[in-house]
Design an enzyme around this catalytic site. Structure first.
Site, PDB file in Angstrom:
ATOM      1  N   HIS A  48       2.363  -4.448   9.382  1.00 21.89           N
ATOM      2  CA  HIS A  48       3.120  -4.341  10.636  1.00 21.89           C
ATOM      3  C   HIS A  48       4.449  -5.069  10.478  1.00 21.89           C
ATOM      4  O   HIS A  48       4.685  -5.764   9.485  1.00 21.89           O
ATOM      5  CB  HIS A  48       2.325  -4.900  11.824  1.00 21.89           C
ATOM      6  CG  HIS A  48       2.003  -6.365  11.719  1.00 21.89           C
ATOM      7  ND1 HIS A  48       2.957  -7.360  11.787  1.00 21.89           N
ATOM      8  CD2 HIS A  48       0.819  -7.001  11.552  1.00 21.89           C
ATOM      9  CE1 HIS A  48       2.380  -8.537  11.676  1.00 21.89           C
ATOM     10  NE2 HIS A  48       1.080  -8.350  11.522  1.00 21.89           N
TER      11      HIS A  48
ATOM     12  N   ASP B 288     -19.681 -10.546   7.865  1.00 25.27           N
ATOM     13  CA  ASP B 288     -19.984 -11.605   6.900  1.00 25.27           C
ATOM     14  C   ASP B 288     -20.205 -12.927   7.642  1.00 25.27           C
ATOM     15  O   ASP B 288     -19.303 -13.451   8.297  1.00 25.27           O
ATOM     16  CB  ASP B 288     -18.823 -11.736   5.904  1.00 25.27           C
ATOM     17  CG  ASP B 288     -19.161 -12.618   4.726  1.00 25.27           C
ATOM     18  OD1 ASP B 288     -19.251 -13.841   4.937  1.00 25.27           O
ATOM     19  OD2 ASP B 288     -19.342 -12.088   3.624  1.00 25.27           O
TER      20      ASP B 288
ATOM     21  N   SER C 221      -3.193 -10.473   8.626  1.00 25.35           N
ATOM     22  CA  SER C 221      -2.602  -9.131   8.536  1.00 25.35           C
ATOM     23  C   SER C 221      -2.188  -8.843   7.105  1.00 25.35           C
ATOM     24  O   SER C 221      -1.543  -9.657   6.457  1.00 25.35           O
ATOM     25  CB  SER C 221      -1.386  -9.001   9.435  1.00 25.35           C
ATOM     26  OG  SER C 221      -1.763  -8.908  10.770  1.00 25.35           O
TER      27      SER C 221
END
Length: 323
Positions: free
Chosen positions: A150, A270, A285
Site C-alpha cells: 500500500h 498460529d 504490511s
C-alpha cells in the site's frame, strides 16, 4: 475492497527483507518467480521541500502555520530544504520581522511574525518522513524490490508526500505492543546501520513502494519461488513470513477465508504469533503470503475490531507497478 465495506480496516506498514548476493541467485530466477522476503525495514523519504507537521500560532493576531503547509520563502530568500532554512535562521534576531511565504492547499499564503516565534516553530518543520514496514519481494533478475502493498501516507501531511529520493534499511524489532479489539498494535524497531541501504525508493504507489535493490543479507529462502495466479489460491491453510523479534524472519500459519479478484482475506491461526502480537500489527504490511510452495501476495490490512483478521493483495497486482 470488494468485501464488507462497513468493517473498519487499517493499512499496516509491514516490510520484508531477505537478501542474497544478486550474482549468486540470479541463476535460480525463472519467469514468474520472485524471492519472498519478510524482514522488517526502516523507510526514509527526502521530501521535495520543507513542510509543517503541526499547527503553530505565530502572532497575536493568530496567524499560524498549518499542518501540511510548505514553507517556500523567508523574506526574499527561497527555502528548499532544512539546510537552507537553517542558514537563514542562523542570522535571525529574536525581534527581527519576518515575512513567511507558504503554499497551503495549492494557494500561496503570506504570514508576518518575528524571529523568536519562528524559531519556536522549527521543531514542527521537516524535509524528511520516516516509517517502518516489511519487505515483500526481491526480483534478482531486475535488481528491484517491492514492499508494503500500500502507499506511504505521511500522518502529519495527511497525504502521500512529494519526495525527491528515498531509501529502505534493514531494521531490528526491539519490542511489540500487542493488538487488541479496537486498538491496533505495532512494532518498535530501529535501523541497524544508517549507512547501509537495502535499496532506493523510486515509486510510492497505492500498491506499495518499489525501487532498485542494492544490498544482500542473510538468506531466508535460497531461491525464488513461483508467483501464484489468483485462480490458484484456495480457502484453507497458508503461511506468512514476517519478523516479530530481532531480525529473524519466521513462518506463521494463517487460514485464507475469502478470495476476491485482486485481494483475499485471512485469519491468523498460529498460537505463538497470536500470543506474541495479539493479531496483525502496524509494521506487518508487506509480509509475504505463501500457499503450497507458491508466492501468493502480501499482507496489507487488518480489521481493527478483529485484529486476528486481515487482508492481502495478490502479488500479480502488486507487481504491475513494480515491473
Amino acid at each position: 475492497m470488494e468485501w464488507n465495506r462497513q468493517l473498519k480496516v487499517i493499512m499496516m506498514s509491514v516490510l520484508m527483507v531477505i537478501a542474497l548476493p544478486l550474482t549468486s541467485i540470479s541463476a535460480f530466477a525463472a519467469n514468474g518467480s520472485l524471492i519472498p522476503m519478510g524482514n522488517s525495514i526502516g523507510i526514509q523519504l527526502e521530501l521535495s521541500g520543507v513542510f509543517v507537521s503541526s499547527d503553530v500560532v505565530l502572532s497575536d493576531k493568530k496567524a499560524s502555520l498549518k499542518a501540511g503547509d510548505q514553507l517556500i520563502g523567508i523574506n526574499d530568500a527561497s527555502i528548499t530544504s532544512m539546510k537552507t532554512l537553517e542558514e537563514q535562521v542562523g542570522s535571525l534576531g529574536d525581534t527581527d520581522e519576518l515575512k513567511l511565504t507558504l503554499t497551503r492547499q495549492g494557494t500561496e499564503v503570506t504570514i508576518k511574525t518575528d524571529g523568536l516565534l519562528f524559531k519556536r516553530s522549527l521543531p514542527f518543520l521537516k524535509d524528511t518522513t520516516e516509517g517502518t514496514g516489511t519487505l515483500t519481494y526481491v526480483d534478482p533478475e531486475k535488481g528491484s524490490y517491492g514492499a508494503l502493498g500500500h502507499q506511504i501516507i505521511d500522518s502529519s501531511l495527511n497525504s502521500a508526500p512529494d519526495f525527491e529520493s528515498g531509501s529502505i534499511y534493514l531494521s531490528e524489532i526491539e519490542q511489540i505492543k500487542k493488538s487488541s479489539p479496537g486498538k491496533p498494535g505495532y512494532k518498535i524497531s530501529s535501523i541497524i546501520d544508517q549507512e547501509d541501504t537495502l535499496g532506493s525508493i523510486l515509486t510510492n504507489s497505492v500498491y506499495g513502494i518499489f525501487g532498485d535493490w542494492t544490498a544482500s543479507y542473510k538468506e531466508v529462502l535460497t531461491e525464488p519461488i513461483e508467483v501464484m495466479q489468483p485462480t490458484e489460491l484456495k480457502v484453507g491453510t497458508a503461511q506468512i513470513l514476517t519478523t516479530i523479534q530481532g531480525t529473524e524472519v519466521e513462518s506463521f500459519t494463517i487460514e485464507v477465508s475469502k478470495i476476491a479478484e485482486e485481494s483475499f482475506q485471512f485469519k491468523l491461526t498460529d498460537k505463538r504469533l497470536l500470543e506474541k502480537t495479539g493479531g496483525i500489527l502496524q509494521g506487518m504490511s508487506g509480509s509475504p503470503v505463501i500457499q503450497n510452495g507458491k508466492f501468493v501476495g502480501a499482507v496489507t490490512h487488518m480489521f481493527v475490531d478483529e485484529p486476528e483478521k486481515g487482508a492481502g493483495l495478490f502479488l500479480g497486482k502488486m507487481t504491475e507497478v513494480g515491473k
